[in-house]
Design a protein around this motif. Structure first.
Motif, PDB file in Angstrom:
ATOM      1  N   UNK A 187       9.394 -42.517  45.562  1.00  0.00           N
ATOM      2  CA  UNK A 187      10.516 -41.896  46.175  1.00  0.00           C
ATOM      3  C   UNK A 187      11.311 -42.699  47.032  1.00  0.00           C
ATOM      4  N   UNK A 188      11.812 -43.728  46.421  1.00  0.00           N
ATOM      5  CA  UNK A 188      12.508 -44.725  47.252  1.00  0.00           C
ATOM      6  C   UNK A 188      14.001 -44.325  47.063  1.00  0.00           C
ATOM      7  N   UNK A 189      14.978 -44.677  47.988  1.00  0.00           N
ATOM      8  CA  UNK A 189      16.215 -44.368  47.976  1.00  0.00           C
ATOM      9  C   UNK A 189      17.095 -45.081  46.672  1.00  0.00           C
ATOM     10  N   UNK A 190      16.836 -46.226  46.879  1.00  0.00           N
ATOM     11  CA  UNK A 190      17.437 -47.018  45.679  1.00  0.00           C
ATOM     12  C   UNK A 190      16.419 -47.130  44.764  1.00  0.00           C
ATOM     13  N   UNK A 201      13.000 -52.151  41.013  1.00  0.00           N
ATOM     14  CA  UNK A 201      12.678 -51.690  39.568  1.00  0.00           C
ATOM     15  C   UNK A 201      11.148 -52.091  39.243  1.00  0.00           C
ATOM     16  N   UNK A 202      11.030 -53.336  39.523  1.00  0.00           N
ATOM     17  CA  UNK A 202       9.523 -53.934  39.504  1.00  0.00           C
ATOM     18  C   UNK A 202       8.410 -52.877  40.300  1.00  0.00           C
ATOM     19  N   UNK A 203       9.078 -52.640  41.297  1.00  0.00           N
ATOM     20  CA  UNK A 203       7.985 -52.026  42.099  1.00  0.00           C
ATOM     21  C   UNK A 203       7.965 -50.554  41.577  1.00  0.00           C
ATOM     22  N   UNK A 204       8.971 -49.906  41.309  1.00  0.00           N
ATOM     23  CA  UNK A 204       8.680 -48.464  40.672  1.00  0.00           C
ATOM     24  C   UNK A 204       7.948 -48.612  39.684  1.00  0.00           C
ATOM     25  N   UNK A 238       4.373 -46.621  39.136  1.00  0.00           N
ATOM     26  CA  UNK A 238       4.210 -45.780  38.102  1.00  0.00           C
ATOM     27  C   UNK A 238       2.721 -46.139  37.273  1.00  0.00           C
ATOM     28  N   UNK A 239       2.601 -47.503  37.056  1.00  0.00           N
ATOM     29  CA  UNK A 239       1.538 -47.757  36.126  1.00  0.00           C
ATOM     30  C   UNK A 239       0.067 -47.667  36.874  1.00  0.00           C
ATOM     31  N   UNK A 240       0.264 -47.764  38.336  1.00  0.00           N
ATOM     32  CA  UNK A 240      -1.017 -47.385  39.165  1.00  0.00           C
ATOM     33  C   UNK A 240      -1.283 -45.937  39.159  1.00  0.00           C
ATOM     34  N   UNK A 246       8.840 -48.953  51.561  1.00  0.00           N
ATOM     35  CA  UNK A 246       7.935 -48.572  50.713  1.00  0.00           C
ATOM     36  C   UNK A 246       7.075 -49.874  50.201  1.00  0.00           C
ATOM     37  N   UNK A 247       7.527 -50.975  50.307  1.00  0.00           N
ATOM     38  CA  UNK A 247       6.977 -52.157  49.728  1.00  0.00           C
ATOM     39  C   UNK A 247       6.018 -52.616  51.003  1.00  0.00           C
TER      40      UNK A 247
END
Lengths: 168, 168
Positions: free
Chosen positions: A117-120, A128-131, A135-137, B6-7
Motif C-alpha cells: 500500500x504505497x502512495x505512488x 514498480x520493482x518494489x511492488x 507481490x511475488x513474496x 516502505x523500502x
DNA sequence: TTGAACTTTCAAAATTTACTGAAAGTTATT
DNA sequence: AATAACTTTCAGTAAATTTTGAAAGTTCAA
C-alpha cells in the motif's frame, strides 16, 4: 567410542545446529540432554550436566516449555519440578515448524502485504520493482502458509488416527 | 505510506527475519536491497544505502554470491563489479534450502549416524535410550533428506521444463 | 612500470546476545 | 507465622558476533 563421549558429542552437535538456526545454544543443549534422558530430569540435573547456572537453566527450560518441546512433570512426594522432552522426532519437528511459522513467517507475510500500500503505486521504475517483489513474496508466502498448515494438520490427524476427518 | 518508508521497512524486516534464522542481519539487508533494485548495484551503492563499511559490504556480498542468491555483473566499459539478486522467490527458496541442507543438515545426519557406534551397545538404560534417540533422528533425517532432494529436483525440472526426465 | 581504480583482508573496536548469581518471589509444611 | 524447599527475576558481567577502516592486494590502462 564410549557412551559418555557420544552423549557429549550429541549435546554439542545439537547445540551447534541450534545456533545455526537462530536458537540459543543452551536451549538446544538442554533439549538434547532431555531427548536422550530415559527419565525426566530436574533443574539441578540440567545445571550439573551442562555446567550452567540456575537462572540460565530455568529460563531456557521455560522457553522449551513455551515451544511445547518439553513438559513439566510433577512426581508424587517431590516438591521440585521435573522436565521431560517430547521424544517423537516427527512431533518435535511439527512443533518447531508451527512455532516458527507463527513467530516469524506470519508477521513477515503481514508486513509484506501492508507494504504493497504505497502512495505512488508503481509510478517510478523503483516503486514498480518494489511492488513486484512484494507481490511475488506474498504469493510465495501464501502457498507456503497453506503447505505448512496442511502438513501440520495432516500430522496431527495421523497421530490421532483421524485422517478421515480431512475428507469430511 | 511513502515508497522510501516502505523500502526501509522491507529492508528492516528482511534483516530481522535473517537474524531469527541465524543469518547475519547485514547479509539479509543487502539481499533485500538487491531484491527490490530494478538494476544491479555496485559496492558503493550498497555501502551508501545501508550505511555500512566497505569491508562489511564486500564480505556479505561474497557470502550472498556463495549462496548463489546474488550474481556478479560486469558492465562493459566499467571497472567495478555490479551485483544482482536472483529475483524468482521460488528459486531463492530452493537455493536456501539446498545451502542449509548441505551445510547443516547433512553434517548432523553424519554425526548422528556415527554416534550409534558406541561400545556399550545399549546395555545400560541410558545408552539404550541414547541409541533409540539416534535411530529415530536418523530415520527422520533420511526421510527429510529424500523429501528435500526430491523437492529441489522437481523445482529444477519445473524450471527447465524437463519434468519428464523424472520418469525416465 | 607506474599509478589509478577497485577489491580483499583482518586486527581492533563496537555491538549484540547470553549467562551468572544473589535477592525476591512462591508454595507447602509444621 | 515461621521456616524450608524450591522457582523466578534481573542488573551486572562475560562471551560471541559483527563491523570498521586502513593497509595490502589485484587488475588494467597508459
Amino acid at each position: 567410542m564410549k557412551f559418555e563421549e557420544a552423549k557429549q558429542e550429541f549435546i554439542q552437535s545439537w547445540g551447534v545446529l541450534g545456533t545455526q538456526w537462530g536458537i540459543n545454544r543452551t536451549m538446544a543443549q538442554i533439549h538434547a540432554l532431555l531427548l536422550i534422558a530415559p527419565d525426566a530430569l530436574c533443574a539441578d540435573d540440567v545445571m550439573e550436566q551442562l555446567q550452567i547456572s540456575r537462572g540460565n537453566a530455568n529460563m531456557n527450560l521455560r522457553e522449551l516449555i513455551d515451544w511445547k518441546l518439553v513438559n513439566k512433570v510433577l512426581k508424587p512426594g517431590e516438591r521440585k519440578e521435573f522436565f521431560q522432552a517430547e521424544k517423537d522426532i516427527w512431533k518435535v519437528a511439527m512443533c518447531i515448524v508451527q512455532e516458527r511459522k507463527k513467530k516469524e513467517f506470519d508477521p513477515l507475510l503481514k508486513t509484506v502485504t501492508d507494504l504493497k500500500e504505497i502512495e505512488d503505486g508503481g509510478a517510478s521504475k523503483e516503486s514498480a520493482e518494489f511492488l513486484e517483489t512484494m507481490l511475488s513474496i506474498e504469493r510465495f508466502a501464501l502457498k507456503g502458509d497453506k503447505a505448512l498448515t496442511g502438513l501440520v494438520a495432516a500430522s496431527d490427524n495421523w497421530f490421532t488416527g483421524t485422517l478421515l476427518k480431512l475428507f469430511k
